[in-house]
Design a protein around this motif. Structure first.
Motif, PDB file in Angstrom:
ATOM      1  N   VAL A  47       0.968  -1.103   0.102  1.00 48.95           N
ATOM      2  CA  VAL A  47      -0.029   0.022   0.014  1.00 48.95           C
ATOM      3  C   VAL A  47       0.935   1.099   0.065  1.00 48.95           C
ATOM      4  O   VAL A  47       1.925   1.281   0.736  1.00 48.95           O
ATOM      5  CB  VAL A  47      -0.912  -0.043   1.203  1.00 48.95           C
ATOM      6  CG1 VAL A  47      -1.788   1.306   1.209  1.00 48.95           C
ATOM      7  CG2 VAL A  47      -1.817  -1.152   1.261  1.00 48.95           C
ATOM      8  N   SER A  49       1.052   5.018   0.587  1.00 47.12           N
ATOM      9  CA  SER A  49       0.351   6.204   0.781  1.00 47.12           C
ATOM     10  C   SER A  49       1.100   7.832   0.654  1.00 47.12           C
ATOM     11  O   SER A  49       2.284   7.679   0.753  1.00 47.12           O
ATOM     12  CB  SER A  49       0.291   6.298   2.575  1.00 47.12           C
ATOM     13  OG  SER A  49      -0.472   5.216   2.957  1.00 47.12           O
ATOM     14  N   ALA A  59      -4.383   6.499  -0.302  1.00 47.45           N
ATOM     15  CA  ALA A  59      -3.686   5.084  -0.089  1.00 47.45           C
ATOM     16  C   ALA A  59      -3.957   4.063  -1.186  1.00 47.45           C
ATOM     17  O   ALA A  59      -5.188   3.985  -1.601  1.00 47.45           O
ATOM     18  CB  ALA A  59      -4.074   4.478   1.243  1.00 47.45           C
ATOM     19  N   SER A  60      -3.114   3.850  -1.727  1.00 46.46           N
ATOM     20  CA  SER A  60      -3.099   3.081  -3.074  1.00 46.46           C
ATOM     21  C   SER A  60      -2.573   1.812  -3.036  1.00 46.46           C
ATOM     22  O   SER A  60      -1.306   1.707  -2.847  1.00 46.46           O
ATOM     23  CB  SER A  60      -2.403   3.761  -4.251  1.00 46.46           C
ATOM     24  OG  SER A  60      -2.679   3.133  -5.420  1.00 46.46           O
ATOM     25  N   PRO A  61      -3.347   0.596  -3.420  1.00 46.74           N
ATOM     26  CA  PRO A  61      -2.880  -0.583  -3.460  1.00 46.74           C
ATOM     27  C   PRO A  61      -2.204  -1.028  -4.664  1.00 46.74           C
ATOM     28  O   PRO A  61      -2.500  -0.369  -5.622  1.00 46.74           O
ATOM     29  CB  PRO A  61      -4.033  -1.575  -3.143  1.00 46.74           C
ATOM     30  CG  PRO A  61      -4.960  -0.727  -3.941  1.00 46.74           C
ATOM     31  CD  PRO A  61      -4.811   0.740  -3.536  1.00 46.74           C
ATOM     32  N   LYS A  62      -0.909  -1.777  -4.654  1.00 39.01           N
ATOM     33  CA  LYS A  62      -0.141  -1.908  -5.679  1.00 39.01           C
ATOM     34  C   LYS A  62       0.284  -3.461  -5.586  1.00 39.01           C
ATOM     35  O   LYS A  62       0.794  -3.779  -4.496  1.00 39.01           O
ATOM     36  CB  LYS A  62       1.467  -1.102  -5.618  1.00 39.01           C
ATOM     37  CG  LYS A  62       1.287   0.202  -5.563  1.00 39.01           C
ATOM     38  CD  LYS A  62       0.688   0.866  -6.824  1.00 39.01           C
ATOM     39  CE  LYS A  62       0.315   2.281  -6.708  1.00 39.01           C
ATOM     40  NZ  LYS A  62      -0.089   3.062  -7.721  1.00 39.01           N
ATOM     41  N   THR A 112       4.823  -6.847   8.974  1.00 43.93           N
ATOM     42  CA  THR A 112       4.848  -5.902   7.646  1.00 43.93           C
ATOM     43  C   THR A 112       6.152  -5.127   7.746  1.00 43.93           C
ATOM     44  O   THR A 112       6.864  -4.762   8.683  1.00 43.93           O
ATOM     45  CB  THR A 112       3.858  -4.978   7.708  1.00 43.93           C
ATOM     46  OG1 THR A 112       3.592  -4.245   8.816  1.00 43.93           O
ATOM     47  CG2 THR A 112       2.169  -5.674   7.423  1.00 43.93           C
TER      48      THR A 112
END
Length: 210
Positions: A47, A49, A59-62, A112
């Motif tokens: 993710v 941010s 916040a973008s998922p990759k 994480t």
């Protein structure tokens, strides 16, 4: 409801939370350890941010096959672009505010890896050839100059049962097509048309091309 008590002072916050645990206070690093590199190589999902100059956040998922993020050196990593909806919220944020936060996940692992740094957008580089997946060479990448690295503990994943299917609640939410139709008043497609668009079969043809 009772009266809401807001915290506005760092000292009040620290008094409420207590002292930082000793290991947490010293776990930050500024250069990639071999174990960090190993984690990145095994991570298929992160993710990213970002925030613009006015403080508006995203916040973008990759996601891609494990190891899709390229380590350029001990202080720099690169994240390839993949076809999406072209809103480019995070990319636009980076143009006005380079600070980013990254959270790397590995399925089944409760810890994480967190990396904070300063990003720039790169439209081409020699290493793009190493980022080709199913014939797709990215048209841009996010290069991140690392400021801070640390592993984050497992408590949130333990509390949430994220990787424990037997603890998951039954899926009672509408499909993606129904959700889009319900919440976006200007969508003209029918639910049936949207179901075809959001189907796994259709998405499989669009993962690496617009």
């Amino acid at each position: 409801m009772g009266e809401t008590t807001e915290i506005t002072d760092p000292a009040d916050l620290r008094a409420l939370l207590g002292a930082v645990m000793p290991r947490a206070a010293t776990k930050e690093r500024i250069a990639l350890h071999p174990r960090d590199r190993e984690w990145i190589a095994n991570s298929p999902f992160l993710v990213m941010s970002t925030g613009d100059a006015d403080g508006n956040c995203d916040a973008s998922p990759k996601g891609d096959p494990a190891g899709f993020v390229k380590v350029l050196d001990d202080h720099t990593i690169a994240i390839p672009e993949r076809p999406g909806n072209r809103r480019a919220d995070g990319y636009l944020n980076i143009l006005s505010n380079p600070h980013v936060g990254l959270l790397f996940l590995i399925p089944g692992r409760r810890e994480t890896l967190r990396i904070n740094g300063r990003a720039r957008l790169v439209r081409d580089a020699a290493y793009f050839d190493d980022m080709v997946v199913k014939g797709h060479r990215p048209i841009l990448a996010v290069e991140v100059a690392i400021d801070q690295i640390f592993f984050h503990c497992a408590k949130a994943f333990i509390r949430s049962h994220l990787w424990e299917p037997e603890e998951w609640a039954a899926d009672t939410l509408p499909s993606a097509a129904c959700l889009v139709k319900e919440v976006q008043a200007d969508v003209t497609e029918t639910v049936e048309e949207l179901e075809r668009y959001y189907s796994p079969e259709n998405y499989a043809t669009k993962l690496y091309r617009d």
